[in-house]
Motif scaffolding. Structure first.
Motif, short mmCIF file in Angstrom:
data_model
loop_
_atom_site.label_atom_id
_atom_site.label_comp_id
_atom_site.label_asym_id
_atom_site.label_seq_id
_atom_site.Cartn_x
_atom_site.Cartn_y
_atom_site.Cartn_z
N MET A 1 14.51 -1.75 18.20
CA MET A 1 14.59 -1.76 16.75
C MET A 1 13.44 -0.93 16.16
O MET A 1 12.41 -0.75 16.80
N LYS A 2 13.65 -0.45 14.94
CA LYS A 2 12.60 0.30 14.25
C LYS A 2 11.32 -0.54 14.19
O LYS A 2 11.39 -1.74 13.90
N SER A 3 10.19 0.09 14.42
CA SER A 3 8.92 -0.64 14.34
C SER A 3 8.81 -1.33 12.99
O SER A 3 8.95 -0.69 11.94
N ILE B 1 10.10 17.58 14.28
CA ILE B 1 8.83 17.11 13.72
C ILE B 1 9.17 16.06 12.67
O ILE B 1 10.13 16.23 11.91
N ASN B 2 8.44 14.94 12.69
CA ASN B 2 8.71 13.91 11.70
C ASN B 2 7.43 13.31 11.16
O ASN B 2 6.41 13.25 11.85
N SER B 3 7.51 12.91 9.92
CA SER B 3 6.47 12.07 9.34
C SER B 3 7.15 11.04 8.46
O SER B 3 7.07 11.06 7.24
N MET B 4 7.90 10.17 9.13
CA MET B 4 8.70 9.17 8.42
C MET B 4 7.81 8.19 7.66
O MET B 4 8.15 7.75 6.56
N GLY B 5 6.68 7.83 8.28
CA GLY B 5 5.75 6.92 7.61
C GLY B 5 6.16 5.46 7.68
O GLY B 5 5.92 4.69 6.75
N LEU B 6 6.81 5.13 8.80
CA LEU B 6 7.12 3.72 9.09
C LEU B 6 8.07 3.08 8.07
O LEU B 6 7.84 1.94 7.63
N PRO B 7 9.13 3.80 7.68
CA PRO B 7 10.11 3.13 6.82
C PRO B 7 10.80 2.02 7.62
O PRO B 7 11.22 2.26 8.77
N ASN B 8 10.86 0.85 7.09
CA ASN B 8 11.54 -0.23 7.83
C ASN B 8 11.88 -1.36 6.88
O ASN B 8 11.35 -1.43 5.76
N LEU C 1 4.68 -3.49 21.21
CA LEU C 1 3.62 -3.31 20.22
C LEU C 1 3.33 -1.81 20.12
O LEU C 1 2.86 -1.20 21.08
N ASN C 2 3.67 -1.26 18.96
CA ASN C 2 3.52 0.19 18.77
C ASN C 2 2.08 0.49 18.38
O ASN C 2 1.67 0.23 17.25
N LEU C 3 1.33 1.05 19.32
CA LEU C 3 -0.08 1.38 19.07
C LEU C 3 -0.24 2.87 18.80
O LEU C 3 -1.34 3.41 18.94
N SER C 4 0.83 3.54 18.43
CA SER C 4 0.78 5.00 18.43
C SER C 4 1.53 5.67 17.29
O SER C 4 1.91 6.83 17.42
N CYS C 5 1.69 5.00 16.16
CA CYS C 5 2.34 5.69 15.04
C CYS C 5 1.39 6.75 14.48
O CYS C 5 0.28 6.42 14.07
N PRO C 6 1.83 8.02 14.47
CA PRO C 6 0.92 9.08 14.03
C PRO C 6 1.01 9.39 12.54
O PRO C 6 0.31 10.29 12.08
N ASN C 7 1.82 8.70 11.79
CA ASN C 7 2.23 9.22 10.48
C ASN C 7 1.87 8.39 9.26
O ASN C 7 2.40 8.63 8.19
N VAL C 8 1.01 7.41 9.40
CA VAL C 8 0.63 6.66 8.20
C VAL C 8 -0.71 7.22 7.71
O VAL C 8 -1.71 7.12 8.42
N ILE D 1 6.18 8.54 26.12
CA ILE D 1 5.20 8.74 25.07
C ILE D 1 5.83 8.55 23.69
O ILE D 1 7.05 8.70 23.55
N ASN D 2 4.99 8.23 22.71
CA ASN D 2 5.40 8.39 21.32
C ASN D 2 5.34 9.89 21.01
O ASN D 2 5.02 10.70 21.89
N SER D 3 5.65 10.28 19.81
CA SER D 3 5.64 11.71 19.49
C SER D 3 4.22 12.26 19.64
O SER D 3 3.23 11.54 19.59
N VAL D 4 4.13 13.57 19.88
CA VAL D 4 2.84 14.24 19.98
C VAL D 4 2.33 14.40 18.54
O VAL D 4 2.91 15.16 17.75
O1 RRO Z 1 7.77 6.09 11.23
C1 RRO Z 1 7.16 7.06 11.72
O2 RRO Z 1 6.72 7.99 11.05
C2 RRO Z 1 6.95 7.15 13.17
C3 RRO Z 1 6.46 6.12 13.94
BR1 RRO Z 1 6.18 4.41 13.28
C4 RRO Z 1 6.19 6.34 15.31
O3 RRO Z 1 5.73 5.47 16.07
N1 RRO Z 1 6.41 7.57 15.81
C5 RRO Z 1 6.87 8.58 15.05
O4 RRO Z 1 7.05 9.70 15.56
N2 RRO Z 1 7.16 8.35 13.73
#
Ligand code: RRO
Length: 314
Positions: free
Chosen positions: A44-46, A70-77, A128-135, A194-197
């Motif tokens: 599921m989405k973090s 390339i994404n910068s979603m910013g944890l929409p959930n 446990l997502n310890l690697s979100c790069p986009n907040v 890996i999570n995204s670079v």
């Molecule tokens: O939502 C995101 O921007 C996001 C997250 Br939480 C993540 O863990 N990895 C990513 O590439 N985007």
């Protein structure tokens, strides 16, 4: 041919899942991945404690020539409770073990969600997502070794359900050693690498602008351009982690041979992110049949026959 895999007592009839973040924010999307005949389950989405709209759009972009995304979603959930409701409702109806991903914006948010999971009747796996790069303003926890040690120490003091961590890519041998030394202190069910670079940049040649809006265009890279990094991280961790800690290999899978390589490097399960965005659900059947064809050509009947058997040159 048997393509099943296990993590602890959980059995997966297929080795493929969605990577967290892709096709997994709403119940309708989750149903599609969970219901697909070729997925082992769904991640599921973090989740954060409360729903979040995420960053402004455009926040996802596919680079030309199939290079990746390339994404910068910013944890929409939809917020923690939404995913708890979904998982509790589905777990009685499916034999696919559901992954509940959490990504608190603070140490305390992560611990609070872990407490809620511990106290609930959720019976799947927690990532446990310890690697979100986009907040904006929030660095990736797993690049801070002290913070990683601290959250895992506090989590395992009370958390008794199967728990894994989603890691960012590491790029230095010393960092592989350091993170493995920390992870090996804990009864982790799995690590997902890996999570995204993080914090790549892409430019549109027609407009001379960046391609996504948040963070001045900086965002997490996925897809074929990160394939070698994913493979290296799976292999580096498989050769350093306790054998009880399973590995989910994620990054750059577009075809069966890519999945085969991740398993050869040590992955137990394989997740597909960017290519699921690009191709949609049919990716699972296609990549699985390509993986089976590679195995057949090499006379392998199941994944354990070649998992983590990558050879170095003498
Ligand atoms: O939502 C995101 O921007 C996001 C997250 Br939480 C993540 O863990 N990895 C990513 O590439 N985007």
């Amino acid at each position: 041919m048997d393509l099943s895999a296990t993590i602890g007592n959980f059995k997966f009839e297929h080795p493929f899942l969605n990577a967290a973040g892709v096709m997994c924010q709403t119940a309708a999307e989750l149903d599609q991945v969970l219901g697909d005949d070729y997925t082992g389950s769904v991640v599921m989405k973090s989740a954060t404690p409360s729903p979040r709209p995420g960053n402004p759009s455009p926040r996802y972009y596919e680079l030309p020539s199939g290079l990746g995304t390339i994404n910068s979603m910013g944890l929409p959930n939809e917020g923690f409770d939404y995913y708890m409701d979904y998982a509790r409702q589905k777990q009685t109806k499916t034999n696919k073990p559901i992954f509940f991903s959490i990504a608190g914006l603070t140490h305390d948010e992560n611990l609070a969600m872990l407490h809620q999971l511990q106290d609930s009747d959720f019976d799947g796996l927690v990532e446990l997502n310890l690697s979100c790069p986009n907040v904006p303003g929030k660095p990736q926890t797993a690049y801070d070794f002290e913070a990683t040690q601290s959250i895992l120490t506090e989590a395992f003091a009370f958390f008794k359900k199967p728990l894994g961590v989603k890691l960012p890519p590491y790029f230095d041998i010393v960092h592989f050693d350091m993170i493995a030394k920390i992870l090996n202190q804990f009864p982790l069910a799995f690590v997902n690498t890996i999570n995204s670079v993080g914090n790549g940049l892409a430019i549109d040649p027609d407009t001379d602008t960046v391609v996504i809006k948040p963070k001045h265009g900086f965002g997490g890279l996925g897809g074929p351009m990160v394939k070698a990094t994913a493979l290296a991280n799976v292999n580096a961790l498989r050769t350093r982690l306790n054998p009880d800690i399973k590995i989910i290999g994620t990054g750059g899978v577009t075809k069966g041979r890519d999945a085969y390589n991740l398993i050869l490097a040590g992955a137990d399960l394989v997740e597909i992110g960017s290519q699921l965005m690009v191709e949609g659900l049919p990716v699972f059947q296609r990549v699985e049949s390509e993986l089976a064809a590679v195995m057949q050509a090499k006379n392998y009947q199941n994944l354990t026959e070649f998992r983590a058997s990558l050879k170095a040159l003498d």
